[in-house]
Write an enzyme that holds these catalytic residues in place. Structure first.
Site, PDB file in Angstrom:
ATOM      1  N   HIS A   5      -6.313  -5.725   2.961  1.00  0.00           N
ATOM      2  CA  HIS A   5      -5.852  -5.052   3.375  1.00  0.00           C
ATOM      3  C   HIS A   5      -5.141  -6.430   4.001  1.00  0.00           C
ATOM      4  CE1 HIS A   5      -6.938  -1.067   2.491  1.00  0.00           C
ATOM      5  NE2 HIS A   5      -7.759  -1.537   2.987  1.00  0.00           N
ATOM      6  N   HIS A  29     -10.352  -5.586  -2.276  1.00  0.00           N
ATOM      7  CA  HIS A  29      -9.024  -5.535  -1.970  1.00  0.00           C
ATOM      8  C   HIS A  29      -9.222  -6.161  -0.610  1.00  0.00           C
ATOM      9  CE1 HIS A  29      -9.831  -1.855  -1.915  1.00  0.00           C
ATOM     10  NE2 HIS A  29      -9.166  -1.561  -1.135  1.00  0.00           N
ATOM     11  N   GLY A  40     -16.348   2.719   3.753  1.00  0.00           N
ATOM     12  CA  GLY A  40     -14.729   3.516   3.948  1.00  0.00           C
ATOM     13  C   GLY A  40     -13.944   2.436   2.479  1.00  0.00           C
ATOM     14  N   GLN A  41     -14.331   2.027   1.749  1.00  0.00           N
ATOM     15  CA  GLN A  41     -14.454   2.142   0.523  1.00  0.00           C
ATOM     16  C   GLN A  41     -13.950   3.015  -1.381  1.00  0.00           C
ATOM     17  OE1 GLN A  41     -16.073  -1.374  -1.867  1.00  0.00           O
ATOM     18  NE2 GLN A  41     -14.595  -1.606  -3.632  1.00  0.00           N
ATOM     19  N   ASP A  91       0.932  -0.978  -0.109  1.00  0.00           N
ATOM     20  CA  ASP A  91       0.220  -0.018  -0.383  1.00  0.00           C
ATOM     21  C   ASP A  91       0.368   1.393  -0.238  1.00  0.00           C
ATOM     22  OD1 ASP A  91      -2.906   0.057   1.249  1.00  0.00           O
ATOM     23  OD2 ASP A  91      -2.107   1.930   1.150  1.00  0.00           O
ATOM     24  N   ASN A 127     -12.759  -3.327   3.105  1.00  0.00           N
ATOM     25  CA  ASN A 127     -14.209  -2.538   3.211  1.00  0.00           C
ATOM     26  C   ASN A 127     -14.951  -2.739   2.313  1.00  0.00           C
ATOM     27  OD1 ASN A 127     -12.395  -1.400   5.211  1.00  0.00           O
ATOM     28  ND2 ASN A 127     -10.893  -0.347   3.986  1.00  0.00           N
TER      29      ASN A 127
HETATM   30  P1  AMP Z   1      -9.791   1.502   0.302  1.00  0.00           P
HETATM   31  O1  AMP Z   1     -10.449   2.584   1.812  1.00  0.00           O
HETATM   32  O2  AMP Z   1     -10.526   0.439   1.492  1.00  0.00           O
HETATM   33  O3  AMP Z   1     -10.309   1.277  -0.671  1.00  0.00           O
HETATM   34  O4  AMP Z   1      -8.503   0.788   0.890  1.00  0.00           O
HETATM   35  C1  AMP Z   1      -7.292   1.250  -0.758  1.00  0.00           C
HETATM   36  C2  AMP Z   1      -5.866   1.536  -0.790  1.00  0.00           C
HETATM   37  O5  AMP Z   1      -5.436   1.706  -1.571  1.00  0.00           O
HETATM   38  C3  AMP Z   1      -5.692   2.949   0.057  1.00  0.00           C
HETATM   39  O6  AMP Z   1      -5.233   1.878   1.339  1.00  0.00           O
HETATM   40  C4  AMP Z   1      -4.514   3.609  -0.738  1.00  0.00           C
HETATM   41  O7  AMP Z   1      -3.307   3.510   0.122  1.00  0.00           O
HETATM   42  C5  AMP Z   1      -4.263   2.205  -1.306  1.00  0.00           C
HETATM   43  N1  AMP Z   1      -4.007   2.366  -2.690  1.00  0.00           N
HETATM   44  C6  AMP Z   1      -4.196   3.913  -3.187  1.00  0.00           C
HETATM   45  N2  AMP Z   1      -4.056   3.847  -4.579  1.00  0.00           N
HETATM   46  C7  AMP Z   1      -2.907   3.003  -4.931  1.00  0.00           C
HETATM   47  C8  AMP Z   1      -1.302   2.830  -5.577  1.00  0.00           C
HETATM   48  N3  AMP Z   1      -1.631   3.119  -7.058  1.00  0.00           N
HETATM   49  N4  AMP Z   1      -0.486   1.215  -5.342  1.00  0.00           N
HETATM   50  C9  AMP Z   1       0.140   1.251  -3.931  1.00  0.00           C
HETATM   51  N5  AMP Z   1      -1.981   1.585  -2.873  1.00  0.00           N
HETATM   52  C10 AMP Z   1      -2.819   2.198  -3.378  1.00  0.00           C
END
Ligand code: AMP
Ligand code: ZN
Length: 112
Positions: A100, A98, A91-92, A29, A85
């Site tokens: 985490h 994906h 919180g998505q 991330d 999420n």
């Molecule tokens: P969510 O809030 O559960 O949708 O998580 C999305 C996650 O994607 C967040 O933790 C961001 O920091 C991560 N994220 C977004 N763009 C990128 C990227 N290009 N490379 C790595 N992580 C990313």
């Protein structure tokens, strides 16, 4: 489709990879919330866990098997957490499912 995680899966946007096979990509991330913070995604576009069915759900078992292998390889012996999420209240922010994988510190419960 204008999906950032589809572009990462296709190699069109760079990522720091932790694991890859034909079905799954795991990458670090960009904004880590723990010493280890890896995202696991299906290469196939699935919008969120709300789209999981009996028919497409085998990918989730595979993702968890990859998470367990990564946690072992990264020596997260004291424990770790997997979070997905879903939607606005969940919180998505990226609409490609994906998971985490968080580890390397003690986690609070309940999450905020
Ligand atoms: P969510 O809030 O559960 O949708 O998580 C999305 C996650 O994607 C967040 O933790 C961001 O920091 C991560 N994220 C977004 N763009 C990128 C990227 N290009 N490379 C790595 N992580 C990313
Ligand atoms: Zn996508």
């Amino acid at each position: 489709m204008d999906c950032v995680f589809c572009k990462i899966a296709a190699g069109e946007i760079p990522s720091k990879k932790a694991f890859e096979d034909d079905r799954v990509l795991a990458f670090y991330d960009l904004d880590p919330q723990a010493p280890i913070h890896i995202l696991l995604i299906p290469k196939e576009h699935i919008a969120s866990a709300a789209e999981i069915t009996e028919e497409n759900g085998t990918i989730v078992a595979h993702i968890f098997a990859v998470a367990a292998k990564l946690a072992k390889d990264l020596n997260l012996d004291k424990g770790w957490r997997v979070v997905t999420n879903v939607g606005a209240d969940g919180g998505q922010t990226v609409m490609h499912m994906h998971f985490h994988l968080l580890g390397g510190r003690s986690m609070a419960w309940p999450p905020g």
